[in-house]
Design a protein around this motif. Structure first.
Motif, PDB file in Angstrom:
ATOM      1  N   ASN A   5      10.349  -8.690  -9.088  1.00  0.00           N
ATOM      2  CA  ASN A   5       9.087  -8.000  -9.379  1.00  0.00           C
ATOM      3  C   ASN A   5       8.008  -8.292  -8.331  1.00  0.00           C
ATOM      4  OD1 ASN A   5      10.146  -6.891 -11.686  1.00  0.00           O
ATOM      5  ND2 ASN A   5       9.584  -8.657 -12.948  1.00  0.00           N
ATOM      6  N   LYS A   6       8.405  -8.835  -7.184  1.00  0.00           N
ATOM      7  CA  LYS A   6       7.419  -9.141  -6.149  1.00  0.00           C
ATOM      8  C   LYS A   6       6.868  -7.836  -5.563  1.00  0.00           C
ATOM      9  CE  LYS A   6       6.746 -11.603  -1.798  1.00  0.00           C
ATOM     10  NZ  LYS A   6       7.385 -12.435  -0.768  1.00  0.00           N
ATOM     11  N   PRO A   7       5.524  -7.688  -5.484  1.00  0.00           N
ATOM     12  CA  PRO A   7       4.959  -6.449  -4.919  1.00  0.00           C
ATOM     13  C   PRO A   7       5.374  -6.269  -3.464  1.00  0.00           C
ATOM     14  CG  PRO A   7       3.286  -7.711  -6.084  1.00  0.00           C
ATOM     15  CD  PRO A   7       4.478  -8.605  -5.973  1.00  0.00           C
ATOM     16  N   TYR A  53       2.464  12.453   2.678  1.00  0.00           N
ATOM     17  CA  TYR A  53       3.349  11.285   2.564  1.00  0.00           C
ATOM     18  C   TYR A  53       2.475  10.046   2.742  1.00  0.00           C
ATOM     19  CZ  TYR A  53       6.616   7.717   4.284  1.00  0.00           C
ATOM     20  OH  TYR A  53       7.311   6.554   4.491  1.00  0.00           O
ATOM     21  N   VAL A  54       2.518   9.099   1.757  1.00  0.00           N
ATOM     22  CA  VAL A  54       1.608   7.963   1.712  1.00  0.00           C
ATOM     23  C   VAL A  54       2.412   6.665   1.675  1.00  0.00           C
ATOM     24  CG1 VAL A  54      -0.419   6.996   0.572  1.00  0.00           C
ATOM     25  CG2 VAL A  54       0.085   9.427   0.332  1.00  0.00           C
ATOM     26  N   VAL A  55       2.032   5.700   2.526  1.00  0.00           N
ATOM     27  CA  VAL A  55       2.587   4.342   2.467  1.00  0.00           C
ATOM     28  C   VAL A  55       1.498   3.437   1.917  1.00  0.00           C
ATOM     29  CG1 VAL A  55       3.577   2.434   3.777  1.00  0.00           C
ATOM     30  CG2 VAL A  55       4.119   4.784   4.414  1.00  0.00           C
ATOM     31  N   ILE A  56       1.798   2.721   0.775  1.00  0.00           N
ATOM     32  CA  ILE A  56       0.817   1.940   0.027  1.00  0.00           C
ATOM     33  C   ILE A  56       1.223   0.476   0.074  1.00  0.00           C
ATOM     34  CG2 ILE A  56      -0.360   1.714  -2.175  1.00  0.00           C
ATOM     35  CD1 ILE A  56       0.679   4.584  -2.814  1.00  0.00           C
ATOM     36  N   GLY A 146       1.980   3.437 -11.425  1.00  0.00           N
ATOM     37  CA  GLY A 146       2.359   2.164 -12.056  1.00  0.00           C
ATOM     38  C   GLY A 146       2.968   1.181 -11.070  1.00  0.00           C
ATOM     39  N   LEU A 147       2.368   1.043  -9.864  1.00  0.00           N
ATOM     40  CA  LEU A 147       2.911   0.129  -8.864  1.00  0.00           C
ATOM     41  C   LEU A 147       2.572  -1.317  -9.217  1.00  0.00           C
ATOM     42  CD1 LEU A 147       1.838   2.088  -5.659  1.00  0.00           C
ATOM     43  CD2 LEU A 147       3.943   2.309  -6.983  1.00  0.00           C
TER      44      LEU A 147
END
Length: 456
Positions: A5-7, A53-56, A146-147
């Motif tokens: 579950n590590k972001p 297209y998005v990198v978060i 829900g990131l």
């Protein structure tokens, strides 16, 4: 928190609605399933969607953005020929504004690292109150997907890492001064960040408007040159007709002079005859003279009237030709003034006028995708749609025709000794610029390069 579950960095795709705002969000894996035909989007049926297209990063801040078009058919299925490498474009894109995590990587129409993908990208709006970058930043911050978010709370120190300060440092400085200094530093930093972001947005917008203005100016210049060539050709044709008319008039005048000389010779001959008759008889001579004079005057008057009428007709025609030349020169001067006026106008004014009129022409061609045709290009497109599409793909019309035949039926075009086609299925080349006649439309056995190696 466990390792599972590590972001971590997340790739997402967001669809813009026609009224503005985000109407659909999904992970990149879901987008790949959509492209593979696993699912359809009926709400997007028969539309061209603006997509990002998005990198978060784990703190819900944007690191990279790619703005692109995606077409859907009447069933809501995406274009099967769509093949933009979003991840590669995001990695190679130039720097953009700071959205909270430093300058982002930004790929759009006016800033595209790969030139042949430029026509499939679009420029985001950066106007205050309608800023697409700010909209994406706020949508990502709401975390509708829900990131997993990285915990930003300060880490507690272990007791063994704590140390006692010396007595002379027990008394802290004035808290009010320290708070004021921190507040001023924070305000200065925020102002610098806002100024830097605004400058970056304005530079991007200036680049986009400059490119659009240069494209419009080049189109107007080309149209003016073509119209000038046509008018010049008309002037040359009129001048040539005028020269022919002048030559014809000179010929008529020469004929008139020759006939006058002939009349003079006849008159002298008849005068000599009259003198001889005078010696024979006075009365007969008078009659002959009167008859001769009357006949001669009638002939001369008839000839002079006929040639005067012809000369008058030619003079009228010459005057008409001169009037046409004057009108043509006036039209050239008017077009030059119109061209100068159009050239002096800014690209933004022209775009506003077209937008007010609502003139938009969109066509689809394989290899070029959906093309938005400006109003002044409609005639050129109607004359030769394939040439227009080939120019948009940066290839010649002949290469585009051969590529289109290959794209519709990817098989070997070589002829066998029997006269029939080879027709062996081959790999399809999806991009016209990568297509080579004699290579891309032939199997390995009939390619021109393999034949050259066999001959050598």
């Amino acid at each position: 928190m466990s390792m599972q579950n590590k972001p971590q960095m997340v790739e997402a795709v967001m669809f813009f609605s026609e009224r503005g705002g985000i109407c659909k969000q999904m992970f990149f894996t879901e987008f790949e399933a959509l492209l593979d035909g696993v699912v359809n989007m009926p709400e997007f049926a028969d539309k061209q969607m603006h997509v990002a297209y998005v990198v978060i990063n784990p703190r819900l801040l944007i690191k990279s953005l790619v703005f692109f078009y995606l077409d859907f058919d009447e069933k809501g299925a995406p274009d099967s020929g769509w093949n933009i490498p979003l991840q590669a474009l995001a990695e190679r894109a130039g720097r953009g504004p700071d959205l909270g995590a430093g300058p982002i990587r930004l790929a759009c129409r006016s800033q595209c690292p790969v030139s042949w993908h430029q026509m499939h990208l679009w420029d985001p709006s950066l106007t205050p109150g309608n800023n697409d970058l700010a909209l994406l930043r706020d949508v990502v911050k709401r975390n509708s997907l829900g990131l997993l978010v990285e915990d930003e709370r300060p880490q507690a120190l272990a007791p063994e890492r704590l140390h006692m300060a010396s007595e002379d440092k027990w008394y802290a400085p004035d808290p009010a001064q320290e708070e004021a200094a921190k507040a001023n530093e924070k305000i200065d930093q925020e102002q610098r960040q806002k100024a830097a972001q605004l400058i970056k947005q304005q530079r991007l917008r200036i680049t986009s408007l400059t490119q659009q203005h240069e494209e419009e100016l080049a189109k107007f210049k080309l149209a003016s040159e073509e119209q000038g060539k046509q008018l010049q050709a008309q002037i040359q044709a009129l001048q040539q007709a005028l020269r022919h008319q002048e030559q014809y008039n000179a010929t008529l005048k020469a004929q008139l002079a020759a006939q006058a000389a002939s009349f003079q010779a006849s008159r002298e001959e008849m005068t000599e005859q009259l003198r001889e008759l005078e010696r024979d008889g006075r009365s007969e001579s008078d009659n002959l003279r009167a008859q001769f004079e009357s006949e001669m005057q009638a002939k001369i008057a008839s000839a002079v009237a006929e040639y005067k009428e012809q000369i008058a007709i030619r003079d009228v025609e010459l005057a008409y030709r001169g009037e046409q030349d004057t009108q043509a020169l006036q039209e050239i001067n008017r077009l030059k003034r119109a061209y100068a006026e159009l050239a002096s106008q800014g690209g933004e004014q022209i775009l506003e006028r077209l937008a007010k009129l609502g003139v938009v022409f969109v066509v689809y061609h394989p290899g070029a995708g959906h093309l938005t045709i400006p109003l002044q290009d409609v005639a050129a497109y109607q004359d030769n749609p394939l040439a227009y599409a080939a120019a948009k793909c940066f290839v010649s019309e002949e290469q585009y025709r051969h590529w289109l035949a290959h794209y519709q039926q990817p098989s070997c075009q070589a002829s066998l000794p029997s006269g029939e086609r080879c027709a062996i299925p081959i790999d399809r080349i999806d991009t016209p610029s990568r297509f080579t006649i004699g290579e891309s439309n032939c199997c390995a056995r009939h390619k021109a390069s393999s034949r050259l190696r066999t001959v050598s």
